[in-house]
Motif scaffolding. Structure first.
Motif, PDB file in Angstrom:
ATOM      1  N   ASP A 219      32.061  90.061 -66.582  1.00 25.00           N
ATOM      2  CA  ASP A 219      33.242  89.583 -67.304  1.00 25.00           C
ATOM      3  C   ASP A 219      33.067  88.086 -67.514  1.00 25.00           C
ATOM      4  O   ASP A 219      32.887  87.347 -66.553  1.00 25.00           O
ATOM      5  N   THR A 251      30.972  86.636 -62.656  1.00 27.00           N
ATOM      6  CA  THR A 251      32.030  86.383 -63.637  1.00 27.00           C
ATOM      7  C   THR A 251      31.961  84.939 -64.126  1.00 27.00           C
ATOM      8  O   THR A 251      31.458  84.060 -63.428  1.00 27.00           O
ATOM      9  N   PHE A 260      38.592  81.889 -63.495  1.00 29.20           N
ATOM     10  CA  PHE A 260      38.269  82.786 -62.381  1.00 29.20           C
ATOM     11  C   PHE A 260      38.469  82.103 -61.034  1.00 29.20           C
ATOM     12  O   PHE A 260      38.953  82.720 -60.083  1.00 29.20           O
ATOM     13  N   THR A 267      40.186  87.720 -59.870  1.00 32.17           N
ATOM     14  CA  THR A 267      38.719  87.763 -59.893  1.00 32.17           C
ATOM     15  C   THR A 267      38.193  88.850 -58.970  1.00 32.17           C
ATOM     16  O   THR A 267      37.279  89.605 -59.330  1.00 32.17           O
ATOM     17  N   THR A 271      36.159  92.194 -60.197  1.00 39.62           N
ATOM     18  CA  THR A 271      34.797  92.371 -59.713  1.00 39.62           C
ATOM     19  C   THR A 271      34.659  93.656 -58.901  1.00 39.62           C
ATOM     20  O   THR A 271      33.647  94.366 -59.020  1.00 39.62           O
TER      21      THR A 271
END
Length: 377
Positions: A219, A251, A260, A267, A271
């Motif tokens: 992401d 990320t 993040f 986050t 994840t």
């Protein structure tokens, strides 16, 4: 006292490589090199502490495969036999300690942004790879392969290919920075073709015994125009077929790191969901760091099955012995990261000689730089 039995079970990655436990230190660019990209004495001191700190394996971070690609003028390079020989002591030490240390291979991306949409509005996107030539792509792949061979020659028995955080390989993965319509772009699988080809080439060069991790962007915080983990199901399966042994999730890119870092619960949720999904799609072991600093949480996540292994990054800059201390019931003695991200600012601060820390006395940030950062908050 919590034994953290799940975290401290051994981790068999295959190819004869077993880590003593399921906790790792994530790759961190310490910028402790000379102007030629060769490590200074402080570099080795940090990695010795990290290998002694309780983790079962870890990643020697950000070794650039291209002499023209450095994040700063103090970043690590692995581009010649000389660079490799300067790193030999850290791999010799890992062998003595029985520690699984992987060399992370990195390319920071195309030298300049590429202008696109010439007939309409002129604009540029950092890291755009749409106009990169076939010759350049072949050169990138060869650079990674050469660096892999160099790492293997000095004793590295594991590698990590960096395909995250907005750098070269993740720029190919992203629909925002890869608008190609040839074999290297168009669909998620085609955008990943450079990564597949790179892994196939690495396998040819280093053989079947060396372990290969991929640090994968799951992401980038850019919404539908960027990378999101649900696009990567077939890609993750393709990585296994191409020769990858395990995945680590990452990320954020330069524009979104603060997003993040400023939302740790978000986050972690993203994840965890990504790791769970990629495990189911690829059949590979999957792990992540996600700015954690507590063994209890790591143990819970591994026990849930969402991830197979868990990492710590800047938390170990603050205290390399965090894992050892918490395992031995000394959580109160851990020096905790403040998560203010000042260490990221050090990379671009003209008066900073290296990456510092707010709390670790061994490499405490000079007071005048610390004050400057605090005043900018």
């Amino acid at each position: 006292m919590n034994s953290f039995s799940t975290s401290f079970a051994s981790m068999d990655f295959g190819r004869g490589r077993v880590a003593s436990n399921r906790l790792y230190f994530s790759s961190v660019g310490f910028d402790l090199c000379d102007s030629q990209g060769q490590p200074l004495p402080e570099f080795f001191e940090i990695y010795e502490a990290l290998m002694d700190g309780g983790c079962g394996f870890g990643f020697l971070g950000n070794a650039s495969v291209d002499p023209a690609s450095q994040y700063t003028d103090k970043s690590l390079m692995l581009v010649s036999p000389s660079h490799a020989e300067h790193l030999r002591p850290v791999f010799a030490s890992s062998e003595t300690k029985g520690f699984l240390l992987a060399a992370q291979l990195q390319h920071y991306g195309v030298a300049q942004s590429t202008a696109i949409d010439h007939q309409a509005q002129q604009f540029a996107i950092k890291g755009d790879v749409t106009a990169v030539s076939e010759e350049q792509i072949e050169n990138y792949i060869c650079q990674f392969a050469q660096a892999a061979v160099l790492a293997q020659r000095i004793g590295a028995n594991a590698l990590q290919v960096h395909a995250a955080n907005g750098y070269l390989l993740s720029s190919f993965l992203s629909p925002r920075t890869n608008r190609r319509r040839d074999r290297w772009g168009g669909t998620p699988l085609k955008r990943a073709e450079i990564l597949f080809e790179l892994l196939r080439r690495l396998r040819l060069q280093v053989g079947q015994e060396i372990l290969i991790f991929v640090r994968l962007q799951i992401d980038d915080g850019l919404g539908e125009e960027g990378i999101q983990f649900h696009q990567l199901g077939e890609v993750s399966a393709g990585l296994k077929l191409a020769g990858a042994d395990a995945l680590t999730c990452a990320t954020g890119v330069a524009e979104t790191f603060s997003k993040f870092l400023g939302s740790p619960d978000h986050t972690l949720t993203v994840t965890r969901n990504a790791a769970h999904f990629l495990k189911s799609q690829s059949g590979l072991p999957v792990g992540f760091a996600a700015n954690m600093d507590r063994l209890e949480m790591a143990d819970r996540i591994i026990d849930s099955g969402d991830a197979d292994f868990i990492g710590f990054g800047r938390a170990l800059i603050a205290d390399p012995y965090l894992v050892l201390k918490e395992r031995n019931g000394m959580a109160d003695a851990v020096v905790r990261c403040r998560w203010d991200s000042y260490c990221l600012r050090d990379k671009k601060e003209p008066s900073a000689d290296r990456v510092y820390c707010c709390v670790n006395e061994r490499f405490l940030r000079p007071a005048f730089i610390q004050k400057k950062y605090e005043e900018l908050q």
